[in-house]
Motif scaffolding. Structure first.
Motif: not given
Length: 217
Positions: A194-217
């Protein structure tokens, strides 16, 4: 029993009434589908049943970990999940056209699997799930409840994307079995898996944090 009566959980009827709001948030998520993680990229044991980009996920919470960023992106869905008693995991499960998940089974029967169908392309009969030899088909806006301790498989035989809100919920048990089950789930939350899955998800979040959610972009 592979498939269980929805009356097992009285909250199901209430949850189904919130489907339109959740579908609205899902539409925004799907506008970023190419950026979403493959399930096996987060939970590496899923590589035994999926090794391509046909099964994507959008994770909200599981085993004590909560994706605050995704919950902010989908507040109605997050509120719905928070209202489900005994919830262990919750995420969008996204099957691409033609995707098939071969027979597999859960590791133990301390939870029951709940699917709330959010997007079911036509013909609905071309997609389905088989649990313990019994076959069922998703109906948009409706629920399925089953025991994933039975061997099961799922498929999307359409040209569209199939999405369910995928949840694991504590199996109703009498004491002391209920206390033992809850203690086991708490222990699992601290496991290396579970800790590995959490780390992998957090790494994904960092990669996509620049996506402009709510704009469709």
């Amino acid at each position: 029993t592979p498939f269980l009566s929805l009356e097992t959980f009285p909250w199901v009827e209430r949850v189904e009434k919130i489907v339109p709001a959740v579908q609205g948030e899902l539409d925004e998520v799907l506008s970023h589908r190419e950026s979403l993680p493959n399930f096996q990229d987060i939970s590496i044991d899923q590589a035994s049943i999926s090794n391509d980009d046909g099964w994507k996920t959008f994770f909200f919470l599981g085993y004590g970990f909560r994706s605050e960023a995704n919950c902010r992106r989908c507040p109605e869905t997050a509120a719905l999940l928070d209202s489900i008693p005994g919830l262990v995991t919750g995420f969008f499960s996204i099957l691409s056209p033609g995707k098939h998940l071969p027979p597999h089974r859960g590791p133990w029967r301390g939870v029951l699997r709940y699917h709330l169908a959010l997007k079911v392309p036509e013909p609905a009969s071309a997609s389905g799930i088989k649990v313990g030899g019994e076959e069922a088909h998703w109906e948009e806006g409706k629920s399925l409840l089953f025991d994933d301790g039975y061997t099961h498989e799922a498929w999307n035989g359409t040209d569209g994307v199939r999405v369910v809100l995928f949840c694991d919920v504590l199996r109703p048990l009498r004491p002391p079995a209920d206390q033992v089950n809850r203690a086991l789930i708490k222990a699992i939350s601290w496991s290396p898996f579970i800790q590995d899955a959490r780390s992998r998800h957090e790494a994904w979040e960092k990669r996509v944090e620049t996506l402009r959610w709510g704009t469709g972009n």
